[in-house]
Design a protein around this motif. Structure first.
Motif, short mmCIF file in Angstrom:
data_model
loop_
_atom_site.label_atom_id
_atom_site.label_comp_id
_atom_site.label_asym_id
_atom_site.label_seq_id
_atom_site.Cartn_x
_atom_site.Cartn_y
_atom_site.Cartn_z
N GLY A 1 0.80 -1.21 0.00
CA GLY A 1 0.00 0.00 0.00
C GLY A 1 0.83 1.27 0.00
N ASP A 2 2.14 1.13 0.25
CA ASP A 2 3.01 2.31 0.23
C ASP A 2 3.19 2.82 -1.19
OD1 ASP A 2 3.43 2.10 2.95
OD2 ASP A 2 5.50 1.39 2.81
N ASP A 3 3.24 4.15 -1.32
CA ASP A 3 3.60 4.76 -2.60
C ASP A 3 5.09 4.58 -2.79
OD1 ASP A 3 1.06 5.74 -3.31
OD2 ASP A 3 1.33 7.49 -2.02
N VAL A 4 5.49 4.19 -4.00
CA VAL A 4 6.90 3.98 -4.30
C VAL A 4 7.27 4.73 -5.58
CG1 VAL A 4 7.06 1.74 -3.15
CG2 VAL A 4 6.43 1.83 -5.55
N VAL A 5 8.54 5.08 -5.68
CA VAL A 5 9.08 5.68 -6.89
C VAL A 5 10.25 4.82 -7.32
CG1 VAL A 5 10.15 7.71 -7.91
CG2 VAL A 5 8.40 7.99 -6.15
N MET A 6 10.18 4.34 -8.55
CA MET A 6 11.26 3.53 -9.11
C MET A 6 11.95 4.34 -10.19
SD MET A 6 9.24 -0.11 -9.48
CE MET A 6 8.12 0.57 -10.67
N SER A 7 13.18 3.99 -10.44
CA SER A 7 13.91 4.66 -11.51
C SER A 7 14.33 3.61 -12.53
CB SER A 7 15.14 5.37 -10.94
OG SER A 7 15.83 6.03 -11.96
N GLN A 8 13.96 3.85 -13.77
CA GLN A 8 14.31 2.91 -14.83
C GLN A 8 14.83 3.72 -16.01
OE1 GLN A 8 11.09 0.44 -16.18
NE2 GLN A 8 12.50 -1.13 -16.89
N GLY B 1 4.25 4.35 -8.39
CA GLY B 1 3.28 3.28 -8.27
C GLY B 1 2.95 3.01 -6.81
N VAL B 2 2.20 1.95 -6.57
CA VAL B 2 1.80 1.55 -5.22
C VAL B 2 2.24 0.10 -5.04
CG1 VAL B 2 -0.14 1.15 -3.67
CG2 VAL B 2 -0.15 3.12 -5.21
N LEU B 3 2.94 -0.17 -3.93
CA LEU B 3 3.39 -1.52 -3.64
C LEU B 3 2.18 -2.42 -3.42
CD1 LEU B 3 5.96 -3.23 -3.20
CD2 LEU B 3 5.72 -2.74 -0.76
N GLN B 4 2.04 -3.46 -4.23
CA GLN B 4 0.89 -4.37 -4.15
C GLN B 4 1.19 -5.62 -3.34
OE1 GLN B 4 -2.33 -3.84 -5.73
NE2 GLN B 4 -1.35 -1.84 -5.53
N GLN B 5 2.42 -6.12 -3.48
CA GLN B 5 2.78 -7.36 -2.81
C GLN B 5 4.27 -7.35 -2.55
OE1 GLN B 5 1.99 -10.88 -5.09
NE2 GLN B 5 2.35 -12.24 -3.40
N LYS B 6 4.66 -7.88 -1.37
CA LYS B 6 6.08 -7.98 -1.04
C LYS B 6 6.27 -9.30 -0.30
CE LYS B 6 9.77 -5.63 1.41
NZ LYS B 6 10.08 -6.68 2.38
N VAL B 7 7.09 -10.16 -0.85
CA VAL B 7 7.42 -11.42 -0.21
C VAL B 7 8.94 -11.51 -0.16
CG1 VAL B 7 7.21 -13.92 -0.26
CG2 VAL B 7 5.31 -12.50 -1.06
N GLY B 8 9.48 -11.31 1.04
CA GLY B 8 10.93 -11.27 1.16
C GLY B 8 11.49 -10.12 0.36
N MET B 9 12.43 -10.44 -0.53
CA MET B 9 13.05 -9.40 -1.36
C MET B 9 12.25 -9.12 -2.63
SD MET B 9 17.08 -10.52 -1.12
CE MET B 9 16.88 -11.44 -2.60
N PHE B 10 11.25 -9.93 -2.94
CA PHE B 10 10.49 -9.80 -4.18
C PHE B 10 9.28 -8.91 -3.98
CE2 PHE B 10 12.70 -13.84 -4.12
CZ PHE B 10 13.39 -13.77 -5.31
#
Length: 146
Positions: free
Chosen positions: A109-116, A123-132
């Motif tokens: 649910g956190d707002d995130v900013v990625m750089s590509q 975007g919004v973090l939808q799922q996090k399992v460990g490092m993925f």
């Protein structure tokens, strides 16, 4: 990260999401420096120091006694999970939650900013399992990564 010693005992099945279990395993492993399967007073003191907490014998005694159900003076994986099911705030649970935030700063649910390629993508973090992780981008597309 999951091993047989950190599998979920039957009494806790269904009480936590997969993401929570992964997070708890990471935190427990961080506490359990010698990989004995138990958190002893020295390991707990080390974590408190990492978090900048004052470490006193009285504080260590209180934290261990809150969690230690079998009286061996250590915190087992099952005892660790038990304290995480409690709705009341305990000293041990409070330190564990602060450590989890330090080890896992992003939550679903956190707002995130990625750089590509030099382009920032929000975007919004939808799922996090460990490092993925999986992020839903503003345009509705999904992005995955490590």
């Amino acid at each position: 990260m999951q091993s047989d010693r950190l599998s979920v005992p039957s009494q806790f099945k269904g009480k936590f999401t997969d993401s929570q279990i992964t997070s708890f395993q990471e935190v427990f492993t961080f506490y359990d420096k010698d990989a004995s399967g138990n958190i002893d007073r020295d390991e707990l003191a080390s974590v408190l120091q990492t978090l900048g907490e004052d470490v006193t014998d009285a504080k260590l005694d209180e934290m261990v006694s809150e969690v230690d159900q079998d009286g061996d003076g250590e915190v087992s994986w099952a005892e660790f999970l038990h304290v995480m099911t409690l709705s009341k705030v305990s000293l041990f649970k409070g330190v564990t939650e602060r450590l989890d935030k330090k080890l896992n700063p992003l939550k679903v649910g956190d707002d995130v900013v990625m750089s590509q390629g030099g382009v920032k993508i929000r975007g919004v973090l939808q799922q996090k399992v460990g490092m993925f992780w999986t992020v839903r981008l503003k345009n509705g597309a999904m992005a995955e990564g490590i």
